[in-house]
Enzyme design. Structure first.
Site, PDB file in Angstrom:
ATOM      1  CG  ASP A   1      -8.302  -3.935  -3.297  1.00 16.80           C
ATOM      2  OD1 ASP A   1      -7.490  -3.008  -3.423  1.00 16.80           O
ATOM      3  OD2 ASP A   1      -9.532  -3.788  -3.339  1.00 16.80           O
TER       4      ASP A   1
ATOM      5  CG  HIS B   1      -2.051   0.942   1.138  1.00 19.48           C
ATOM      6  ND1 HIS B   1      -1.963   2.286   1.398  1.00 19.48           N
ATOM      7  CD2 HIS B   1      -3.317   0.717   0.756  1.00 19.48           C
ATOM      8  CE1 HIS B   1      -3.150   2.847   1.207  1.00 19.48           C
ATOM      9  NE2 HIS B   1      -3.995   1.924   0.816  1.00 19.48           N
TER      10      HIS B   1
HETATM   11  C1  SDX Z   1      -6.062   0.410  -2.937  1.00 19.96           C
HETATM   12  O1  SDX Z   1      -4.294   4.812  -1.717  1.00 19.96           O
HETATM   13  C2  SDX Z   1      -5.269   4.191  -1.207  1.00 19.96           C
HETATM   14  O2  SDX Z   1      -5.739   4.480  -0.127  1.00 19.96           O
HETATM   15  C3  SDX Z   1      -5.830   3.059  -2.061  1.00 19.96           C
HETATM   16  C4  SDX Z   1      -6.874   2.178  -1.390  1.00 19.96           C
HETATM   17  C5  SDX Z   1      -8.155   2.926  -1.149  1.00 19.96           C
HETATM   18  O3  SDX Z   1      -8.924   2.496  -0.296  1.00 19.96           O
HETATM   19  O4  SDX Z   1      -8.422   3.885  -1.922  1.00 19.96           O
HETATM   20  O5  SDX Z   1      -6.398   1.708  -0.148  1.00 19.96           O
HETATM   21  C6  SDX Z   1      -7.236   0.994  -2.255  1.00 19.96           C
HETATM   22  O6  SDX Z   1      -5.768   0.827  -4.024  1.00 19.96           O
HETATM   23  C7  SDX Z   1      -5.226  -0.621  -2.216  1.00 19.96           C
HETATM   24  C8  SDX Z   1      -3.999  -1.059  -3.068  1.00 19.96           C
HETATM   25  C9  SDX Z   1      -4.491  -2.073  -4.099  1.00 19.96           C
HETATM   26  N1  SDX Z   1      -3.370  -2.402  -5.040  1.00 19.96           N
HETATM   27  C10 SDX Z   1      -2.824  -3.613  -5.027  1.00 19.96           C
HETATM   28  O7  SDX Z   1      -3.049  -4.476  -4.177  1.00 19.96           O
HETATM   29  C11 SDX Z   1      -1.851  -3.841  -6.180  1.00 19.96           C
HETATM   30  C12 SDX Z   1      -0.555  -4.474  -5.642  1.00 19.96           C
HETATM   31  N2  SDX Z   1       0.106  -3.445  -4.829  1.00 19.96           N
HETATM   32  C13 SDX Z   1       1.200  -2.735  -5.469  1.00 19.96           C
HETATM   33  O8  SDX Z   1       0.941  -2.404  -6.821  1.00 19.96           O
HETATM   34  C14 SDX Z   1       1.697  -1.566  -4.614  1.00 19.96           C
HETATM   35  O9  SDX Z   1       1.854  -2.035  -3.342  1.00 19.96           O
HETATM   36  C15 SDX Z   1       0.916  -0.275  -4.564  1.00 19.96           C
HETATM   37  C16 SDX Z   1       0.615   0.261  -5.921  1.00 19.96           C
HETATM   38  C17 SDX Z   1      -0.367  -0.450  -3.799  1.00 19.96           C
HETATM   39  C18 SDX Z   1       1.802   0.721  -3.846  1.00 19.96           C
HETATM   40  O10 SDX Z   1       2.867   0.963  -4.716  1.00 19.96           O
HETATM   41  P1  SDX Z   1       4.185   1.657  -4.194  1.00 19.96           P
HETATM   42  O11 SDX Z   1       3.860   2.852  -3.370  1.00 19.96           O
HETATM   43  O12 SDX Z   1       5.126   1.816  -5.334  1.00 19.96           O
HETATM   44  O13 SDX Z   1       4.748   0.543  -3.234  1.00 19.96           O
HETATM   45  P2  SDX Z   1       5.984   0.764  -2.314  1.00 19.96           P
HETATM   46  O14 SDX Z   1       6.674   2.063  -2.613  1.00 19.96           O
HETATM   47  O15 SDX Z   1       5.526   0.506  -0.928  1.00 19.96           O
HETATM   48  O16 SDX Z   1       6.971  -0.421  -2.776  1.00 19.96           O
HETATM   49  C19 SDX Z   1       8.084  -0.665  -1.979  1.00 19.96           C
HETATM   50  C20 SDX Z   1       8.745  -1.924  -2.529  1.00 19.96           C
HETATM   51  C21 SDX Z   1       9.108  -1.835  -3.997  1.00 19.96           C
HETATM   52  O17 SDX Z   1      10.222  -2.669  -4.174  1.00 19.96           O
HETATM   53  P3  SDX Z   1      11.732  -1.962  -4.114  1.00 19.96           P
HETATM   54  O18 SDX Z   1      11.804  -1.041  -5.320  1.00 19.96           O
HETATM   55  O19 SDX Z   1      11.840  -1.228  -2.804  1.00 19.96           O
HETATM   56  O20 SDX Z   1      12.701  -3.134  -4.225  1.00 19.96           O
HETATM   57  O21 SDX Z   1       7.844  -3.034  -2.416  1.00 19.96           O
HETATM   58  C22 SDX Z   1       7.606  -3.569  -3.711  1.00 19.96           C
HETATM   59  C23 SDX Z   1       7.936  -2.490  -4.691  1.00 19.96           C
HETATM   60  O22 SDX Z   1       8.315  -3.067  -5.919  1.00 19.96           O
HETATM   61  N3  SDX Z   1       6.166  -3.908  -3.755  1.00 19.96           N
HETATM   62  C24 SDX Z   1       5.689  -5.120  -4.044  1.00 19.96           C
HETATM   63  C25 SDX Z   1       4.300  -5.010  -3.938  1.00 19.96           C
HETATM   64  N4  SDX Z   1       3.977  -3.754  -3.586  1.00 19.96           N
HETATM   65  C26 SDX Z   1       5.148  -3.072  -3.481  1.00 19.96           C
HETATM   66  N5  SDX Z   1       6.306  -6.272  -4.391  1.00 19.96           N
HETATM   67  C27 SDX Z   1       5.501  -7.330  -4.634  1.00 19.96           C
HETATM   68  N6  SDX Z   1       4.142  -7.311  -4.549  1.00 19.96           N
HETATM   69  C28 SDX Z   1       3.512  -6.172  -4.201  1.00 19.96           C
HETATM   70  N7  SDX Z   1       2.201  -6.133  -4.120  1.00 19.96           N
END
Ligand code: SDX
Length: 386
Positions: free
Chosen positions: A326, A269
């Site tokens: 989700d 998130h």
């Molecule tokens: C919602 O904003 C809100 O409030 C949204 C929401 C709402 O109610 O409106 O809460 C609803 O959208 C929830 C999120 C739903 N999305 C997903 O579940 C999709 C999977 N999640 C990822 O796409 C991701 O976690 C995001 C998009 C949600 C957040 O993206 P960020 O901000 O880029 O994630 P981060 O900066 O925390 O990532 C840090 C690290 C990264 O790796 P490094 O570059 O540090 O090596 O964690 C990795 C990311 O690649 N990472 C994941 C991951 N999410 C982040 N790796 C594997 N699987 C994942 N799901």
């Protein structure tokens, strides 16, 4: 030299606005709506209680709730011409595309009666809360070639939605109270969430002062993406693709592989670096609904084991990746009988009250148009050859 700007990609550390609606503490995993914790609201109040709270700042008393429900149900129906809007779409259109169009169509229907007044804004909020479930159910019925069902004003908000989704003219339909309670709780858990991508999109579009129904179409479009509201549909597809517990390590490895775009849907998130408090309630509700319905699904077992493994894996621990709203919602929606293609529509239906509460709050303050700058990386001035 051009004035230097702070570059905050994704605006993750930029406050778009001041707001008193929802508070999130991502590190602590706290979510409050007008000060009330989400788990208390989801377990002890109805979605309409929470909608009233988000819109008006306080929980309604019995009389206020009755009046609110009565006013909403008197606006459940959409203009009969809406049935022709759906005819313009292929049956297999993605329902989020149809919902974008339907919300813009509401803008066309109500464009000339909007005023810049509290009364008009309250009416818009009621109309949107009332008509989104009707339009969502029409999307579903149209996609399966079944007749639209008219809303039933005597049913609860969630009960009426289930009726419009699953009843047919050929036989009586009785709302299952277990499904009704689960549906209502799903709505509450998705109602609002601070300045997420779709809510900040609604605020940005609304800042130039257009029709509020068109602003909601912008929110629906933003929510559709798999990184945002589309994750519930993507998550259930991921759990189905994993299929069995023994295949989980393969997907965990893919999620960690920087060369593989695959991410664990329903995990991580932008704000929560702790367990999403909504996911906790969702997981409890999952167990409750499946038990009360006497159904089992291998997906819950896969989800629980995936969560257990991910939460003990150093890669996810150091990145503070936890299940989000989700992760479990799709399993409950499937148990209720909602098709996967409609999962994000359910999210949009529930989030409409959050979008409209933010829109109302904006209108009540000075509307400053959202106009960010950029870091320019293109050519310096140059001229066409003589
Ligand atoms: C919602 O904003 C809100 O409030 C949204 C929401 C709402 O109610 O409106 O809460 C609803 O959208 C929830 C999120 C739903 N999305 C997903 O579940 C999709 C999977 N999640 C990822 O796409 C991701 O976690 C995001 C998009 C949600 C957040 O993206 P960020 O901000 O880029 O994630 P981060 O900066 O925390 O990532 C840090 C690290 C990264 O790796 P490094 O570059 O540090 O090596 O964690 C990795 C990311 O690649 N990472 C994941 C991951 N999410 C982040 N790796 C594997 N699987 C994942 N799901």
């Amino acid at each position: 030299k051009e004035k230097l700007f702070t570059y905050d990609q994704g605006l993750t550390s930029t406050a778009l606005c001041e707001s008193s609606i929802t508070y999130i503490d991502g590190d602590q995993g706290i979510l409050l709506h007008r000060g009330y914790p989400i788990d208390e609201l989801a377990l002890r109040k109805s979605y309409l209680d929470v909608a009233y709270l988000l819109l008006n700042g306080e929980l309604p008393n019995t009389e206020e709730l009755d009046a609110f429900k009565k006013e909403i149900s008197s606006h459940y129906m959409v203009n009969e011409q809406f049935t022709r809007l759906f005819q313009g779409f292929r049956r297999d259109s993605h329902p989020m595309a149809v919902m974008c169009a339907a919300s813009s169509a509401l803008a066309a229907f109500y464009h000339d009666i909007l005023e810049d007044s509290q009364k008009s804004r309250d009416k818009t909020a009621i109309r949107l809360l009332a008509k989104m479930p009707t339009l969502a159910a029409m999307c579903y019925k149209y996609s399966i070639g079944r007749p639209f069902m008219y809303p039933q004003n005597n049913l609860s908000y969630a009960g009426n939605f289930l009726y419009m989704m699953f009843a047919t003219p050929c036989e009586p339909y009785v709302v299952n109270p277990v499904l009704e309670r689960a549906m209502d709780r799903i709505f509450t858990l998705h109602a609002d969430h601070e300045q997420n991508a779709s809510t900040s999109s609604v605020r940005s579009v609304a800042s130039s002062g257009p029709n509020p129904f068109a602003c909601i179409a912008a929110g629906i479009a933003s929510l559709w993406g798999p990184a945002h509201g589309g994750a519930n549909e993507a998550c259930i597809k991921m759990l189905e693709e994993i299929g069995t517990v023994d295949r989980i390590p393969e997907f965990i490895a893919r999620a960690k592989d920087k060369n593989d775009p695959f991410r664990l849907m329903g995990f991580g998130h932008r704000v929560y670096k702790n367990y999403d408090p909504r996911a906790k309630v969702m997981r409890e509700t999952c167990h409750e609904v499946l038990k009360e319905l006497g159904v089992t699904t291998p997906l819950l077992e896969v989800a629980m084991e995936l969560e257990r493994i991910a939460l003990s894996d150093p890669y996810f621990i150091e990145r503070k990746l936890y299940p989000n709203v989700d992760f479990y919602s799709g399993i409950i929606l499937q148990a209720i009988g909602i098709p996967t293609s409609m999962f994000t529509v359910i999210f949009a239906l529930a989030r409409t009250v959050g979008w409209i509460a933010n829109w109302k709050e904006m209108c009540e303050e000075s509307l400053k148009i959202v106009r960010p700058r950029q870091i320019y990386t293109g050519y310096t001035e140059r001229h066409i050859d003589k």
